[in-house]
Design an enzyme around this catalytic site. Sequence first.
Site, short mmCIF file in Angstrom:
data_model
loop_
_atom_site.label_atom_id
_atom_site.label_comp_id
_atom_site.label_asym_id
_atom_site.label_seq_id
_atom_site.Cartn_x
_atom_site.Cartn_y
_atom_site.Cartn_z
N GLY A 118 -3.38 0.11 -0.96
CA GLY A 118 -2.76 1.43 -0.85
C GLY A 118 -3.58 2.58 -0.82
CD GLN B 92 -0.93 -6.68 -1.71
OE1 GLN B 92 -0.94 -6.40 -2.86
NE2 GLN B 92 -1.16 -5.89 -0.59
CG ASP C 293 7.11 4.66 -17.47
OD1 ASP C 293 7.85 5.26 -16.93
OD2 ASP C 293 7.05 3.44 -17.12
CG HIS D 131 7.81 1.67 -13.94
ND1 HIS D 131 7.61 2.94 -14.60
CD2 HIS D 131 7.61 2.18 -12.63
CE1 HIS D 131 7.61 3.77 -13.84
NE2 HIS D 131 7.50 3.35 -12.53
P1 NAX Z 1 2.07 6.41 -0.61
O1 NAX Z 1 3.10 6.20 0.10
O2 NAX Z 1 1.44 7.69 -0.52
O3 NAX Z 1 1.01 5.39 -0.55
C1 NAX Z 1 1.25 4.09 -0.51
C2 NAX Z 1 0.12 3.25 0.44
O4 NAX Z 1 0.32 1.97 0.50
C3 NAX Z 1 0.38 3.82 1.92
O5 NAX Z 1 -0.99 4.25 2.30
C4 NAX Z 1 0.70 2.35 2.54
O6 NAX Z 1 0.20 2.40 3.81
C5 NAX Z 1 -0.08 1.50 1.62
N1 NAX Z 1 0.34 0.12 1.84
C6 NAX Z 1 1.63 -0.21 1.70
N2 NAX Z 1 1.71 -1.67 2.23
C7 NAX Z 1 0.60 -1.95 1.93
C8 NAX Z 1 0.09 -3.35 1.90
N3 NAX Z 1 0.64 -4.48 2.11
N4 NAX Z 1 -1.21 -3.57 1.54
C9 NAX Z 1 -2.28 -2.37 1.36
N5 NAX Z 1 -1.77 -1.17 1.55
C10 NAX Z 1 -0.26 -0.99 1.47
O7 NAX Z 1 2.60 5.94 -2.17
P2 NAX Z 1 2.05 6.74 -3.77
O8 NAX Z 1 2.57 7.87 -4.22
O9 NAX Z 1 0.48 6.33 -3.54
O10 NAX Z 1 2.46 5.39 -4.76
C11 NAX Z 1 2.25 4.20 -4.56
C12 NAX Z 1 3.16 3.18 -5.34
O11 NAX Z 1 3.12 3.60 -6.82
C13 NAX Z 1 4.73 3.47 -4.94
O12 NAX Z 1 5.30 2.31 -5.03
C14 NAX Z 1 5.32 4.15 -5.99
O13 NAX Z 1 6.62 3.74 -6.20
C15 NAX Z 1 4.27 3.51 -7.39
N6 NAX Z 1 4.48 4.27 -8.63
C16 NAX Z 1 4.33 3.44 -9.79
C17 NAX Z 1 4.46 4.21 -11.05
C18 NAX Z 1 4.28 3.40 -12.18
O14 NAX Z 1 4.13 3.93 -13.21
N7 NAX Z 1 4.24 1.98 -12.11
C19 NAX Z 1 4.41 5.86 -11.07
C20 NAX Z 1 3.76 6.39 -9.88
C21 NAX Z 1 4.50 5.74 -8.70
O15 NAX Z 1 5.86 6.20 -8.50
#
Ligand code: NAX
Length: 329
Positions: free
Chosen positions: A9, A110, A157, A185
Amino acid sequence: MTTTITLTGAGGQIGYALLFRIAAGDLLGPEEKVRLRLLEIPQGLGAAEGAALELQDGAFGLLEQVEVTDDPAVGFDGADLALLVGARPRGPGMERGDLLAANAGIFGPQGAAIAAHAADGVRVTVVGNPANTNALIAAASADGVPAERFSALTRLDENRARAQLAQTLAVPVDTVRRVPIWGNHSATQFPDVSHATVAGRPVTEALETIVGDVSVWLDETFIPRVAKRGAEIIAVRGSSSVASAANATIEHVRDWVHGTDDWTSAGVVSHGEYGVPEGLISSFPVRAVDGEWRIVEGLEVSEWARSRIDASVAELTEEREAVRALGML
Ligand code: NAX
């Protein structure tokens, strides 16, 4: 020495916030060189390639190499640290089962690619949601890699919880310690102040003079505020948490590698600690010692805390059942 770090990502928001901090040495310190592998899906390659160009323009002395790919075999090749940030977000009309299935389709392969291509001692941090169950799926698919090498991010969190307490008590945030997150989470998470201290004094005692009935404040104000902070950020900012999530990811991985001097929180595999079913990736109070997460054991858990923990763990169990029912575990 050089550490190989794979970021999935990497073309997304959190990826962009993470990359420059890693290159600047915030993750592993000012001595450790890094080799970055940016793994994206084809639609995200342009953004990741753009970030790679900007990394070059940062002229970071610690950054030895940046490679951008959409091939997991290349992306995880030799990875010492894998940060699994890319995930499938919930789309309009998508049920929870659809979300779990879509993400199982990402984290399963993955996990397998990590087992096949990463370095022997690889440590995997899952940020992409649903983070705990995605970590479970990746670990289950990574034949030969111990489940203890997978963890899910709940540090954001915990940081939110500590910051809320510091603000309420009008004290510096670093004087507030031992506020673990238990469970998932998600909105069911349990930020636990039972053992928390502020400048060495019990937080519950310090709260009494400020909030009155502490248990009412915890139930009605503190816990919902922490659990719904992500939604609050979206409402105010118009976009989800990014820099704070990247910061928490940096702290989580840095502590895992370098060790902690006190408790923190991480989603780690349960061996039955505190009655959490074996094999679930649940958040616990943890320390990091010699590169391994260790669950802090022997803590007294009140009946009230028990019911909160059980509710969140029940949700994790349901998620595991749902993924099993899809034949993906
Ligand atoms: P974005 O949508 O900006 O970025 C995600 C990226 O992942 C995109 O560029 C997409 O093309 C890429 N992607 C999707 N499938 C993929 C794969 N199979 N292999 C490689 N790349 C892939 O999201 P962003 O704001 O960066 O958030 C990323 C993730 O973090 C989301 O799932 C979000 O819900 C999660 N979070 C988790 C948090 C936590 O505390 N655990 C907090 C923050 C966030 O909400």
